[in-house]
Design an enzyme around this catalytic site. Sequence first.
Site, PDB file in Angstrom:
ATOM      1  N   VAL A   2       0.791  -1.301  -0.033  1.00 45.56           N
ATOM      2  CA  VAL A   2       0.162  -0.066  -0.069  1.00 45.56           C
ATOM      3  C   VAL A   2       0.900   1.186  -0.072  1.00 45.56           C
ATOM      4  O   VAL A   2       0.717   2.192  -0.730  1.00 45.56           O
ATOM      5  CB  VAL A   2      -0.983   0.006   1.130  1.00 45.56           C
ATOM      6  CG1 VAL A   2      -1.969   1.328   1.267  1.00 45.56           C
ATOM      7  CG2 VAL A   2      -1.872  -1.193   1.023  1.00 45.56           C
ATOM      8  N   THR A  57      -0.990  -4.335   9.214  1.00 46.92           N
ATOM      9  CA  THR A  57      -1.753  -4.625  10.210  1.00 46.92           C
ATOM     10  C   THR A  57      -2.079  -6.233  10.362  1.00 46.92           C
ATOM     11  O   THR A  57      -3.161  -6.611  10.055  1.00 46.92           O
ATOM     12  CB  THR A  57      -2.957  -3.778  10.546  1.00 46.92           C
ATOM     13  OG1 THR A  57      -3.570  -4.085   8.994  1.00 46.92           O
ATOM     14  CG2 THR A  57      -2.526  -2.203  10.749  1.00 46.92           C
ATOM     15  N   PHE A  83     -16.779 -10.460  -9.052  1.00 43.55           N
ATOM     16  CA  PHE A  83     -16.428 -11.406  -7.906  1.00 43.55           C
ATOM     17  C   PHE A  83     -17.570 -12.576  -7.746  1.00 43.55           C
ATOM     18  O   PHE A  83     -17.784 -13.049  -6.729  1.00 43.55           O
ATOM     19  CB  PHE A  83     -16.568 -10.819  -6.575  1.00 43.55           C
ATOM     20  CG  PHE A  83     -15.617  -9.487  -6.344  1.00 43.55           C
ATOM     21  CD1 PHE A  83     -14.348 -10.131  -5.736  1.00 43.55           C
ATOM     22  CD2 PHE A  83     -15.317  -8.466  -7.153  1.00 43.55           C
ATOM     23  CE1 PHE A  83     -13.328  -9.385  -5.539  1.00 43.55           C
ATOM     24  CE2 PHE A  83     -14.428  -7.678  -6.903  1.00 43.55           C
ATOM     25  CZ  PHE A  83     -13.019  -8.146  -6.098  1.00 43.55           C
ATOM     26  N   CYS A 105      -5.898  -9.137   2.181  1.00 41.65           N
ATOM     27  CA  CYS A 105      -7.026  -8.317   2.516  1.00 41.65           C
ATOM     28  C   CYS A 105      -8.123  -9.273   2.943  1.00 41.65           C
ATOM     29  O   CYS A 105      -8.512  -9.007   4.263  1.00 41.65           O
ATOM     30  CB  CYS A 105      -7.503  -7.289   1.573  1.00 41.65           C
ATOM     31  SG  CYS A 105      -6.367  -6.033   0.969  1.00 41.65           S
TER      32      CYS A 105
END
Length: 433
Positions: A11, A86, A252, A263
Amino acid sequence: MRVAMIGTGYVGLVSGACFADFGHHVTCIDKNADKIEQLRSGGVPIYEPGLDLLIERNVREGRLDFETDLTEAVKAADVVFIAVGTPSRRGDGHADLSYVYAAAEEIAKAMDGFTVVVTKSTVPVGTGDEVEAVIRKTRPDAQFAVVSNPEFLREGAAIEDFKRPDRVVVGVEDDQAREVMRELYRPLFLNETPIVFTARRTSELIKYAANAFLAMKITFINEMADLCEAVGADVQQVAKGIGLDNRIGGKFLHAGPGYGGSCFPKDTLALTRTAQEYDSPVRLVETVVEINDARKAAMADKVIKACDGDVSGKTVAVLGLTFKPNTDDMRDAPSLDIIPALQKAGAKIKAYDPAGALEAEKLLHDVEMTTGAYLCAEDADVMVIITEWNEFRALDLDRVRECMKGSILVDLRNIYDPADMAERGFKYVSIGR
């Protein structure tokens, strides 16, 4: 504007390079000295199409540089982004925010004048409040505002997603910070990109809600694929039939071995834990997590079943190891569940991935990595397509058949036509057809 980007992971690096391409001056900071030296030398530590050229151009133009120490960059910055990892915390599935809080403390010590501190990392609801508290405790005299600005980048298409996004979400509680963020994203206003300003906690939740919804779509069509196999229907036609409904949409709805990546697995798990903490469980998402974990393991059983229930002593050629094409990202890739299960059943594994072999070697053991699809197919009893790289979409199937010792091809991405494969002499197994 002057921007400091803390963290040069996926990112941070993509966002920093793109902001520089907008005309801002960006300094990307990372404590990993080897990574910073690699970037300064023109190398790129991740695989993302076009990123190397984007970085090279902006370094050459003097808009992008790299440092291991954040002090000077933060002191000069109008906006400081926190783009550190994270990961899921071991034991409970919560997002590990230790890197975020450590970055916030370091930023606080270096700030000079009004500074907008932006959480770009995916963080649970309320993290912005905690970041604000950390900075305030470290520097009671500091002039700053904390903003949430989640990313919605698809690996493999991240530069296009950043420059031509569906929307930009900004969670802000301060009018001055709102204007700073508006100026930062001004190039996108010219493209009439929707800039959605919300409260900070709302912005944090939008990111998790978006990823959870997409994970549910994937899981839904995977369950429909299982039902299609049971009743004799075609999941691709089902997906087309429902996807043409504008209320649903076709994206999707591609059946496969389950979602992976940086993610969806992490964010769906973190969302369920947050919801449980607030005594407002998201049972639908909890079920999605359970189904997806089971599905990846079940794909090995599908391969074994195609081999008449026994892969012991057989050579399995695996095409595609990364969780999706156009990336070297192996995080939660289905291959990490499928391959060990096949090995446990006695199979010998050969594999080929156009970009992910180096990362895969760190995570998979006793796998013979090859340098091409046809080398991978040589003397294999069965071939399994796990990741739908473009180069696997138009293989010379006659050549594949000649290379292989056996004739079984298990296509977990539904790339090929069953009738055509049968004509070419394959025992072809796909998903939901």
